[in-house]
Write an enzyme that holds these catalytic residues in place. Structure first.
Site, PDB file in Angstrom:
ATOM      1  N   TYR A  17      10.420 -10.257  -6.151  1.00  0.00           N
ATOM      2  CA  TYR A  17       9.848 -10.843  -7.364  1.00  0.00           C
ATOM      3  C   TYR A  17       8.964 -12.046  -7.068  1.00  0.00           C
ATOM      4  O   TYR A  17       8.085 -12.376  -7.854  1.00  0.00           O
ATOM      5  CB  TYR A  17      10.955 -11.204  -8.356  1.00  0.00           C
ATOM      6  CG  TYR A  17      11.713  -9.969  -8.785  1.00  0.00           C
ATOM      7  CD1 TYR A  17      11.125  -9.032  -9.633  1.00  0.00           C
ATOM      8  CD2 TYR A  17      12.980  -9.706  -8.301  1.00  0.00           C
ATOM      9  CE1 TYR A  17      11.787  -7.874  -9.995  1.00  0.00           C
ATOM     10  CE2 TYR A  17      13.663  -8.550  -8.663  1.00  0.00           C
ATOM     11  CZ  TYR A  17      13.057  -7.639  -9.504  1.00  0.00           C
ATOM     12  OH  TYR A  17      13.716  -6.498  -9.857  1.00  0.00           O
ATOM     13  N   LYS A  62      27.278  -2.449 -10.199  1.00  0.00           N
ATOM     14  CA  LYS A  62      26.862  -1.857  -8.931  1.00  0.00           C
ATOM     15  C   LYS A  62      27.415  -2.690  -7.776  1.00  0.00           C
ATOM     16  O   LYS A  62      27.375  -3.914  -7.811  1.00  0.00           O
ATOM     17  CB  LYS A  62      25.326  -1.837  -8.865  1.00  0.00           C
ATOM     18  CG  LYS A  62      24.780  -1.054  -7.711  1.00  0.00           C
ATOM     19  CD  LYS A  62      23.265  -0.950  -7.826  1.00  0.00           C
ATOM     20  CE  LYS A  62      22.694  -0.202  -6.653  1.00  0.00           C
ATOM     21  NZ  LYS A  62      21.235  -0.091  -6.748  1.00  0.00           N
ATOM     22  N   ARG A 107      14.372  -4.971 -16.821  1.00  0.00           N
ATOM     23  CA  ARG A 107      15.108  -5.773 -15.833  1.00  0.00           C
ATOM     24  C   ARG A 107      14.133  -6.428 -14.854  1.00  0.00           C
ATOM     25  O   ARG A 107      14.262  -7.611 -14.524  1.00  0.00           O
ATOM     26  CB  ARG A 107      16.109  -4.870 -15.105  1.00  0.00           C
ATOM     27  CG  ARG A 107      16.920  -5.548 -14.008  1.00  0.00           C
ATOM     28  CD  ARG A 107      17.957  -4.537 -13.493  1.00  0.00           C
ATOM     29  NE  ARG A 107      18.488  -4.866 -12.205  1.00  0.00           N
ATOM     30  CZ  ARG A 107      19.533  -5.672 -11.998  1.00  0.00           C
ATOM     31  NH1 ARG A 107      20.142  -6.250 -13.015  1.00  0.00           N
ATOM     32  NH2 ARG A 107      19.979  -5.904 -10.781  1.00  0.00           N
ATOM     33  N   HIS A 157      22.392  -9.085  -7.144  1.00  0.00           N
ATOM     34  CA  HIS A 157      21.946  -8.586  -5.847  1.00  0.00           C
ATOM     35  C   HIS A 157      22.813  -9.145  -4.733  1.00  0.00           C
ATOM     36  O   HIS A 157      23.113 -10.338  -4.719  1.00  0.00           O
ATOM     37  CB  HIS A 157      20.496  -9.002  -5.572  1.00  0.00           C
ATOM     38  CG  HIS A 157      19.491  -8.277  -6.389  1.00  0.00           C
ATOM     39  ND1 HIS A 157      18.197  -8.716  -6.544  1.00  0.00           N
ATOM     40  CD2 HIS A 157      19.566  -7.116  -7.098  1.00  0.00           C
ATOM     41  CE1 HIS A 157      17.533  -7.876  -7.309  1.00  0.00           C
ATOM     42  NE2 HIS A 157      18.345  -6.900  -7.659  1.00  0.00           N
ATOM     43  N   HIS A 211      14.514   0.290 -16.869  1.00  0.00           N
ATOM     44  CA  HIS A 211      14.630  -0.617 -15.723  1.00  0.00           C
ATOM     45  C   HIS A 211      13.446  -1.583 -15.614  1.00  0.00           C
ATOM     46  O   HIS A 211      13.571  -2.656 -15.020  1.00  0.00           O
ATOM     47  CB  HIS A 211      14.803   0.188 -14.430  1.00  0.00           C
ATOM     48  CG  HIS A 211      15.568  -0.547 -13.381  1.00  0.00           C
ATOM     49  ND1 HIS A 211      16.924  -0.780 -13.468  1.00  0.00           N
ATOM     50  CD2 HIS A 211      15.158  -1.136 -12.228  1.00  0.00           C
ATOM     51  CE1 HIS A 211      17.326  -1.460 -12.400  1.00  0.00           C
ATOM     52  NE2 HIS A 211      16.272  -1.693 -11.640  1.00  0.00           N
ATOM     53  N   ARG A 229      21.200  -3.651 -16.014  1.00  0.00           N
ATOM     54  CA  ARG A 229      20.908  -2.238 -15.769  1.00  0.00           C
ATOM     55  C   ARG A 229      21.398  -1.461 -16.994  1.00  0.00           C
ATOM     56  O   ARG A 229      22.315  -1.896 -17.693  1.00  0.00           O
ATOM     57  CB  ARG A 229      21.661  -1.737 -14.537  1.00  0.00           C
ATOM     58  CG  ARG A 229      21.295  -2.432 -13.248  1.00  0.00           C
ATOM     59  CD  ARG A 229      22.231  -2.001 -12.117  1.00  0.00           C
ATOM     60  NE  ARG A 229      21.868  -2.653 -10.864  1.00  0.00           N
ATOM     61  CZ  ARG A 229      22.459  -3.749 -10.394  1.00  0.00           C
ATOM     62  NH1 ARG A 229      23.457  -4.318 -11.057  1.00  0.00           N
ATOM     63  NH2 ARG A 229      22.064  -4.277  -9.249  1.00  0.00           N
TER      64      ARG A 229
END
Length: 182
Positions: free
Chosen positions: A163, A64, A131, A154, A128, A39
């Site tokens: 994805y 994050k 990414r 994640h 982004h 990110r």
């Protein structure tokens, strides 16, 4: 809630962007966004100590969700980072603004857009999207979804599974019935 598939660039489009980045700092930022799937905030929080060239790793700290993770360091990126370091001599953060503080996210966004325009990419490109391209290209090349989840940081596999929906059609080999008419 609407579920939209993430937009991404093809590998040739990413390559064109990297080649279009004349400024070494900007090229390194692009390579981190795409080559490590970071990110913008993670790229800008990197310190010199986070680059582990001996083990070819990048340490992402307090990302994050307040999680740490480790991602791979590309040899191509390492070579550029060494050139970048010799030219800019950052002190604390890998990418510093004029005052020595971390480079601003507001500075990265227009740079990515300008490089995309220079590379003649007609899609709307924001940081982004690189990414998303990283994750999509890993899944397309057969990387296990659990590894992609870890690399992206994640919490839930459900977040990463989006994805697989992008790549299902592109790699399935299924042809449109229209192609069978001729």
């Amino acid at each position: 809630r609407q579920h939209r598939l993430p937009k991404y660039l093809g590998q040739q489009e990413v390559k064109r962007m990297i080649e279009a980045a004349d400024n070494i700092k900007h090229r390194c930022i692009l390579k981190l966004l795409y080559g490590a799937g970071l990110r913008v905030s993670e790229v800008l929080a990197l310190t010199l100590a986070d680059i582990d060239s001996a083990n070819m790793l990048i340490h992402i700290r307090d990302a994050k969700g307040r999680k740490d993770r480790t991602v791979m360091l590309s040899r191509s990126l390492l070579a550029d980072l060494r050139d970048y370091y010799l030219q800019y001599r950052p002190h604390r953060f890998l990418f510093e603004g004029r005052t020595g503080e971390a480079y601003s996210a507001r500075s990265v966004q227009p740079v990515v857009k300008q490089i995309a325009e220079k590379a003649k990419i007609t899609k709307t490109v924001a940081p982004h999207i690189l990414r998303h391209s990283f994750a999509t290209h890993l899944v397309e090349s057969g990387t296990d979804i659990r590894y992609v989840q870890e690399l992206l940081g994640h919490h839930s596999i459900k977040t990463t599974e989006v994805y697989t929906h992008i790549t299902d059609v592109s790699t399935s080999g299924i042809k449109s019935p229209l192609d069978h008419l001729s």
